[in-house]
Design a protein around this motif. Sequence first.
Motif, mmCIF file in Angstrom:
data_model
loop_
_atom_site.group_PDB
_atom_site.id
_atom_site.type_symbol
_atom_site.label_atom_id
_atom_site.label_comp_id
_atom_site.label_asym_id
_atom_site.label_seq_id
_atom_site.Cartn_x
_atom_site.Cartn_y
_atom_site.Cartn_z
ATOM 1 N N GLY A 83 0.813 -1.211 0.000
ATOM 2 C CA GLY A 83 0.000 0.000 0.000
ATOM 3 C C GLY A 83 0.843 1.257 0.000
ATOM 4 O O GLY A 83 0.503 2.238 -0.650
ATOM 5 N N ILE A 84 1.967 1.238 0.694
ATOM 6 C CA ILE A 84 2.862 2.400 0.733
ATOM 7 C C ILE A 84 3.459 2.673 -0.653
ATOM 8 O O ILE A 84 3.587 3.813 -1.069
ATOM 9 C CB ILE A 84 3.968 2.242 1.809
ATOM 10 N N VAL A 85 3.768 1.612 -1.380
ATOM 11 C CA VAL A 85 4.286 1.764 -2.747
ATOM 12 C C VAL A 85 3.217 2.404 -3.632
ATOM 13 O O VAL A 85 3.499 3.340 -4.394
ATOM 14 C CB VAL A 85 4.733 0.399 -3.322
ATOM 15 N N ALA A 86 1.986 1.909 -3.506
ATOM 16 C CA ALA A 86 0.877 2.467 -4.288
ATOM 17 C C ALA A 86 0.670 3.941 -3.954
ATOM 18 O O ALA A 86 0.469 4.768 -4.850
ATOM 19 C CB ALA A 86 -0.400 1.670 -4.023
ATOM 20 N N GLY A 87 0.739 4.283 -2.671
ATOM 21 C CA GLY A 87 0.550 5.664 -2.261
ATOM 22 C C GLY A 87 1.631 6.593 -2.776
ATOM 23 O O GLY A 87 1.342 7.685 -3.284
ATOM 24 N N ILE A 88 2.872 6.164 -2.679
ATOM 25 C CA ILE A 88 3.990 6.991 -3.156
ATOM 26 C C ILE A 88 3.909 7.174 -4.670
ATOM 27 O O ILE A 88 4.066 8.282 -5.182
ATOM 28 C CB ILE A 88 5.346 6.385 -2.731
ATOM 29 N N TRP A 89 3.623 6.081 -5.387
ATOM 30 C CA TRP A 89 3.565 6.208 -6.848
ATOM 31 C C TRP A 89 2.364 7.042 -7.278
ATOM 32 O O TRP A 89 2.427 7.759 -8.278
ATOM 33 C CB TRP A 89 3.582 4.847 -7.549
ATOM 34 N N SER A 90 1.275 6.995 -6.517
ATOM 35 C CA SER A 90 0.121 7.858 -6.813
ATOM 36 C C SER A 90 0.513 9.326 -6.732
ATOM 37 O O SER A 90 0.062 10.145 -7.541
ATOM 38 C CB SER A 90 -1.027 7.584 -5.842
ATOM 39 N N LEU A 91 1.369 9.668 -5.766
ATOM 40 C CA LEU A 91 1.857 11.047 -5.662
ATOM 41 C C LEU A 91 2.716 11.422 -6.867
ATOM 42 O O LEU A 91 2.651 12.554 -7.352
ATOM 43 C CB LEU A 91 2.654 11.241 -4.371
ATOM 44 N N VAL A 92 3.503 10.488 -7.348
ATOM 45 C CA VAL A 92 4.322 10.740 -8.549
ATOM 46 C C VAL A 92 3.411 10.990 -9.750
ATOM 47 O O VAL A 92 3.616 11.940 -10.515
ATOM 48 C CB VAL A 92 5.290 9.564 -8.814
ATOM 49 N N VAL A 93 2.401 10.143 -9.918
ATOM 50 C CA VAL A 93 1.446 10.322 -11.030
ATOM 51 C C VAL A 93 0.751 11.671 -10.895
ATOM 52 O O VAL A 93 0.625 12.412 -11.875
ATOM 53 C CB VAL A 93 0.414 9.168 -11.066
ATOM 54 N N LEU A 94 0.311 11.990 -9.684
ATOM 55 C CA LEU A 94 -0.364 13.262 -9.444
ATOM 56 C C LEU A 94 0.541 14.437 -9.782
ATOM 57 O O LEU A 94 0.111 15.389 -10.440
ATOM 58 C CB LEU A 94 -0.817 13.340 -7.974
ATOM 59 N N TRP A 95 1.803 14.400 -9.367
ATOM 60 C CA TRP A 95 2.747 15.479 -9.666
ATOM 61 C C TRP A 95 2.932 15.642 -11.175
ATOM 62 O O TRP A 95 2.866 16.748 -11.700
ATOM 63 C CB TRP A 95 4.090 15.250 -8.981
ATOM 64 N N LYS A 96 3.169 14.534 -11.870
ATOM 65 C CA LYS A 96 3.371 14.628 -13.327
ATOM 66 C C LYS A 96 2.135 15.211 -14.010
ATOM 67 O O LYS A 96 2.244 16.070 -14.886
ATOM 68 C CB LYS A 96 3.687 13.252 -13.916
ATOM 69 N N PHE A 97 0.970 14.755 -13.604
ATOM 70 C CA PHE A 97 -0.279 15.228 -14.189
ATOM 71 C C PHE A 97 -0.482 16.714 -13.911
ATOM 72 O O PHE A 97 -0.755 17.501 -14.825
ATOM 73 C CB PHE A 97 -1.445 14.396 -13.640
ATOM 74 N N MET A 98 -0.324 17.114 -12.659
ATOM 75 C CA MET A 98 -0.586 18.500 -12.290
ATOM 76 C C MET A 98 0.486 19.449 -12.820
ATOM 77 O O MET A 98 0.188 20.590 -13.147
ATOM 78 C CB MET A 98 -0.697 18.637 -10.765
ATOM 79 N N SER A 99 1.723 18.996 -12.908
ATOM 80 C CA SER A 99 2.783 19.888 -13.389
ATOM 81 C C SER A 99 2.776 19.994 -14.908
ATOM 82 O O SER A 99 2.876 21.092 -15.439
ATOM 83 C CB SER A 99 4.147 19.437 -12.882
ATOM 84 N N GLU A 100 2.644 18.880 -15.600
ATOM 85 C CA GLU A 100 2.764 18.922 -17.057
ATOM 86 C C GLU A 100 1.458 19.266 -17.764
ATOM 87 O O GLU A 100 1.483 19.944 -18.784
ATOM 88 C CB GLU A 100 3.335 17.598 -17.561
ATOM 89 N N ILE A 101 0.347 18.831 -17.252
ATOM 90 C CA ILE A 101 -0.929 19.147 -17.897
ATOM 91 C C ILE A 101 -1.600 20.328 -17.196
ATOM 92 O O ILE A 101 -2.161 21.197 -17.838
ATOM 93 C CB ILE A 101 -1.849 17.904 -17.942
ATOM 94 N N GLY A 102 -1.507 20.360 -15.869
ATOM 95 C CA GLY A 102 -2.139 21.447 -15.117
ATOM 96 C C GLY A 102 -1.322 22.709 -15.039
ATOM 97 O O GLY A 102 -1.829 23.758 -14.660
ATOM 98 N N GLY A 103 -0.023 22.635 -15.361
ATOM 99 C CA GLY A 103 0.836 23.808 -15.311
ATOM 100 C C GLY A 103 1.175 24.261 -13.902
ATOM 101 O O GLY A 103 1.568 25.407 -13.685
ATOM 102 N N MET A 104 1.079 23.376 -12.937
ATOM 103 C CA MET A 104 1.333 23.728 -11.538
ATOM 104 C C MET A 104 2.829 23.638 -11.233
ATOM 105 O O MET A 104 3.495 22.702 -11.633
ATOM 106 C CB MET A 104 0.540 22.781 -10.622
ATOM 107 N N LYS A 105 3.327 24.621 -10.521
ATOM 108 C CA LYS A 105 4.724 24.637 -10.085
ATOM 109 C C LYS A 105 4.855 23.908 -8.755
ATOM 110 O O LYS A 105 3.866 23.558 -8.120
ATOM 111 C CB LYS A 105 5.225 26.077 -9.951
#
Length: 190
Positions: free
Chosen positions: A133-155
Amino acid sequence: MFSKNNPYQMDFAKIFGNAKDIVSLKMDIMKLIAGKKNLLQEVVMLTFLSSFAAALGRYLFPVSVGDLVLYRPEPLDVVWQTIGGVVISLIILYVMGAISEHLFKTKVKMESFVWVMGYASILGFLQIIPALGIVAGIWSLVVLWKFMSEIGGMKAMPFVGFLLLSALIVFIIPNVFSVLGLGSFMALGY
């Protein structure tokens, strides 16, 4: 993501392929899914399956100290935890999507957030083995960061604020349910 032959039949291979591509950080697939109009059925299905995997994992691998089992859900608890996991996950996805769109003014619309991160909930399948579960949680944060930074334009700094505000709300929502006596629903699907 429905079959071409029958508009009411889901194309499971395509759905799971797209979900795998999203968690593999393929930005073109993230953009494709973010641009779709209505993927709620697919998101509900994926969050249901990941919530079921998490609940089943708790049943198969109970919390124990040595030979002493401290907690093992009953089979009916697995059902309730699965249903609760879907409900809580969807509430959290919509709240985070609204925060992203309205408070942080990203390029990501609320529905797009729900679609992409809902597809990313496939990571919850790892929770069939609770220690993952910890692996899933950490990787979810990575996916969220990539999505929000590259598509959402978030710094980076606004992203940290987004995470902190979302975490505050994510902790408030389950605690409200818990206070209302719905504590068995606390099986988040990631």
